[in-house]
Scaffold this motif. Structure first.
Motif, PDB file in Angstrom:
ATOM      1  N   ARG A 195      -5.243  33.718  51.070  1.00  0.00           N
ATOM      2  CA  ARG A 195      -5.061  32.288  51.336  1.00  0.00           C
ATOM      3  C   ARG A 195      -5.480  31.522  50.084  1.00  0.00           C
ATOM      4  O   ARG A 195      -6.626  31.647  49.618  1.00  0.00           O
ATOM      5  N   GLY A 196      -4.561  30.728  49.529  1.00  0.00           N
ATOM      6  CA  GLY A 196      -4.874  29.928  48.356  1.00  0.00           C
ATOM      7  C   GLY A 196      -5.218  28.504  48.730  1.00  0.00           C
ATOM      8  O   GLY A 196      -4.546  27.893  49.565  1.00  0.00           O
ATOM      9  N   VAL A 197      -6.267  27.963  48.111  1.00  0.00           N
ATOM     10  CA  VAL A 197      -6.670  26.576  48.358  1.00  0.00           C
ATOM     11  C   VAL A 197      -6.851  25.865  47.023  1.00  0.00           C
ATOM     12  O   VAL A 197      -7.210  26.476  46.013  1.00  0.00           O
ATOM     13  N   SER A 198      -6.602  24.571  47.002  1.00  0.00           N
ATOM     14  CA  SER A 198      -6.517  23.817  45.753  1.00  0.00           C
ATOM     15  C   SER A 198      -7.867  23.457  45.161  1.00  0.00           C
ATOM     16  O   SER A 198      -7.941  22.971  44.031  1.00  0.00           O
ATOM     17  N   SER A 199      -8.944  23.676  45.898  1.00  0.00           N
ATOM     18  CA  SER A 199     -10.282  23.373  45.389  1.00  0.00           C
ATOM     19  C   SER A 199     -11.272  24.403  45.935  1.00  0.00           C
ATOM     20  O   SER A 199     -11.192  24.800  47.100  1.00  0.00           O
ATOM     21  N   VAL A 200     -12.200  24.815  45.078  1.00  0.00           N
ATOM     22  CA  VAL A 200     -13.205  25.788  45.518  1.00  0.00           C
ATOM     23  C   VAL A 200     -14.080  25.220  46.634  1.00  0.00           C
ATOM     24  O   VAL A 200     -14.749  25.966  47.343  1.00  0.00           O
ATOM     25  N   GLY A 201     -14.064  23.891  46.779  1.00  0.00           N
ATOM     26  CA  GLY A 201     -14.861  23.278  47.832  1.00  0.00           C
ATOM     27  C   GLY A 201     -14.234  23.360  49.206  1.00  0.00           C
ATOM     28  O   GLY A 201     -14.883  23.035  50.205  1.00  0.00           O
ATOM     29  N   SER A 216      -1.301  22.241  42.845  1.00  0.00           N
ATOM     30  CA  SER A 216      -1.867  20.937  42.523  1.00  0.00           C
ATOM     31  C   SER A 216      -2.554  21.022  41.161  1.00  0.00           C
ATOM     32  O   SER A 216      -3.531  21.754  40.989  1.00  0.00           O
ATOM     33  N   GLN A 217      -2.037  20.284  40.198  1.00  0.00           N
ATOM     34  CA  GLN A 217      -2.594  20.330  38.841  1.00  0.00           C
ATOM     35  C   GLN A 217      -3.751  19.337  38.697  1.00  0.00           C
ATOM     36  O   GLN A 217      -3.768  18.484  37.804  1.00  0.00           O
ATOM     37  N   SER A 218      -4.727  19.476  39.571  1.00  0.00           N
ATOM     38  CA  SER A 218      -5.901  18.604  39.532  1.00  0.00           C
ATOM     39  C   SER A 218      -6.937  19.187  38.575  1.00  0.00           C
ATOM     40  O   SER A 218      -6.767  20.274  38.022  1.00  0.00           O
ATOM     41  N   GLU A 219      -8.019  18.471  38.391  1.00  0.00           N
ATOM     42  CA  GLU A 219      -9.098  18.933  37.516  1.00  0.00           C
ATOM     43  C   GLU A 219     -10.109  19.797  38.270  1.00  0.00           C
ATOM     44  O   GLU A 219     -11.161  20.129  37.720  1.00  0.00           O
ATOM     45  N   CYS A 221      -9.688  26.043  41.532  1.00  0.00           N
ATOM     46  CA  CYS A 221      -9.123  26.427  42.821  1.00  0.00           C
ATOM     47  C   CYS A 221      -9.541  27.858  43.139  1.00  0.00           C
ATOM     48  O   CYS A 221     -10.270  28.492  42.358  1.00  0.00           O
ATOM     49  N   CYS A 222      -9.112  28.386  44.267  1.00  0.00           N
ATOM     50  CA  CYS A 222      -9.501  29.754  44.577  1.00  0.00           C
ATOM     51  C   CYS A 222      -8.533  30.397  45.555  1.00  0.00           C
ATOM     52  O   CYS A 222      -7.745  29.717  46.231  1.00  0.00           O
ATOM     53  N   ILE A 223      -8.599  31.719  45.591  1.00  0.00           N
ATOM     54  CA  ILE A 223      -7.870  32.521  46.559  1.00  0.00           C
ATOM     55  C   ILE A 223      -8.897  33.247  47.412  1.00  0.00           C
ATOM     56  O   ILE A 223      -9.766  33.953  46.885  1.00  0.00           O
ATOM     57  N   VAL A 267     -12.139  32.761  42.220  1.00  0.00           N
ATOM     58  CA  VAL A 267     -12.016  31.414  41.645  1.00  0.00           C
ATOM     59  C   VAL A 267     -11.101  31.445  40.425  1.00  0.00           C
ATOM     60  O   VAL A 267     -11.220  32.316  39.555  1.00  0.00           O
ATOM     61  N   ILE A 268     -10.180  30.473  40.364  1.00  0.00           N
ATOM     62  CA  ILE A 268      -9.311  30.275  39.200  1.00  0.00           C
ATOM     63  C   ILE A 268      -9.714  28.946  38.550  1.00  0.00           C
ATOM     64  O   ILE A 268      -9.566  27.885  39.167  1.00  0.00           O
ATOM     65  N   PRO A 269     -10.244  28.966  37.326  1.00  0.00           N
ATOM     66  CA  PRO A 269     -10.641  27.710  36.666  1.00  0.00           C
ATOM     67  C   PRO A 269      -9.442  26.782  36.482  1.00  0.00           C
ATOM     68  O   PRO A 269      -8.308  27.226  36.303  1.00  0.00           O
ATOM     69  N   HIS A 270      -9.720  25.493  36.514  1.00  0.00           N
ATOM     70  CA  HIS A 270      -8.634  24.505  36.491  1.00  0.00           C
ATOM     71  C   HIS A 270      -7.783  24.589  35.226  1.00  0.00           C
ATOM     72  O   HIS A 270      -6.588  24.288  35.252  1.00  0.00           O
ATOM     73  N   PHE A 271      -8.375  25.039  34.099  1.00  0.00           N
ATOM     74  CA  PHE A 271      -7.613  25.071  32.849  1.00  0.00           C
ATOM     75  C   PHE A 271      -6.599  26.219  32.810  1.00  0.00           C
ATOM     76  O   PHE A 271      -5.781  26.286  31.885  1.00  0.00           O
TER      77      PHE A 271
END
Length: 236
Positions: free
Chosen positions: A29-35, A115-118, A121-123, A189-193
């Protein structure tokens, strides 16, 4: 819960195509923010969070009854059973106790980085030995443990996204709390950069809005994305 940061694009794709145990099933499951925690959409409704357990259950059942009543003219294959109704409601954005997962790690990666946010994100991963048969459980609202189930493919989206679900005994508890849920959960975790490069590679592999949302709307969204980002591969 196991947690790991994937520090390069190569590490991301090594993880996505890593060997797996055929005797066990690893879901993603992929989510756009680690939070973002593993809480079903029903459990994220603030108006319900303030209620007691009994009142929550009543409100949930009223919600599903209203959906069944008003959406009935749109059920193409007749009146659905309780499980099918849950899947259809989830598909159309109604808050439910279901949480979407995929057998395909590339699908999860797309939803993480789209989502190309700052934000990083994470799986999430969820490893099981077998699915629970919904044929043996007539009432999804009276279960006494969180189950992982394969639903009837009532929508093309479930098929396209290799979709499966967890259905929560208590949709207000986070499944990533391993001690509470009893599930084998991992977090990568996938860093935003890295998000833009990962997204481009997924597009090269044919993982995009057009393939994951098989409809005229999905095709239009994909073409719009291509138009807006043509010649812009290094701009992010």
């Amino acid at each position: 819960m196991e947690q790991q940061t994937l520090n390069t694009t190569e590490e991301v794709f090594d993880f996505l195509i890593s060997p797996f145990d055929l005797g066990r099933k690893r879901l993603y499951r992929g989510v756009s923010s680690v939070g973002h925690r593993l809480i079903p959409s029903l459990g994220r409704v603030a108006a319900l969070q303030a209620l007691g357990e009994e009142e929550r259950a009543i409100r949930e059942q009223d919600l599903m009854d209203e959906f069944r009543k008003h959406a009935r003219p749109y059920f193409e294959s007749g009146v659905p059973d309780e499980w099918e109704l849950l899947a259809i409601a989830q598909h159309h954005g109604l808050p439910t106790r279901l949480l979407d997962w995929s057998r395909n790690p590339l699908v999860a990666a797309y939803f993480a980085v789209e989502s190309q946010s700052e934000f990083d994100c994470c799986i999430y991963t969820h490893t099981i030995n077998r699915f629970t048969s919904i044929d043996a459980v007539l009432d999804p609202y009276s279960i006494d443990t969180t189950m992982t189930v394969e639903m009837p493919h009532v929508t093309r989206r479930i098929t396209a996204q290799s979709g499966v679900f967890t259905v929560s005994e208590d949709p207000f508890l986070a499944l990533d709390d391993g001690e509470e849920s009893g599930l084998e959960i991992g977090k990568y975790v996938i860093p935003h950069f890295l998000k833009w490069e990962v997204l481009l590679r997924l597009h090269q592999l044919g993982v995009n809005r057009a393939t994951l949302f098989p409809s005229a709307e999905g095709i239009a969204q994909y073409l719009k994305w291509e138009l807006e980002n043509s010649g812009d591969a290094h701009a992010h």
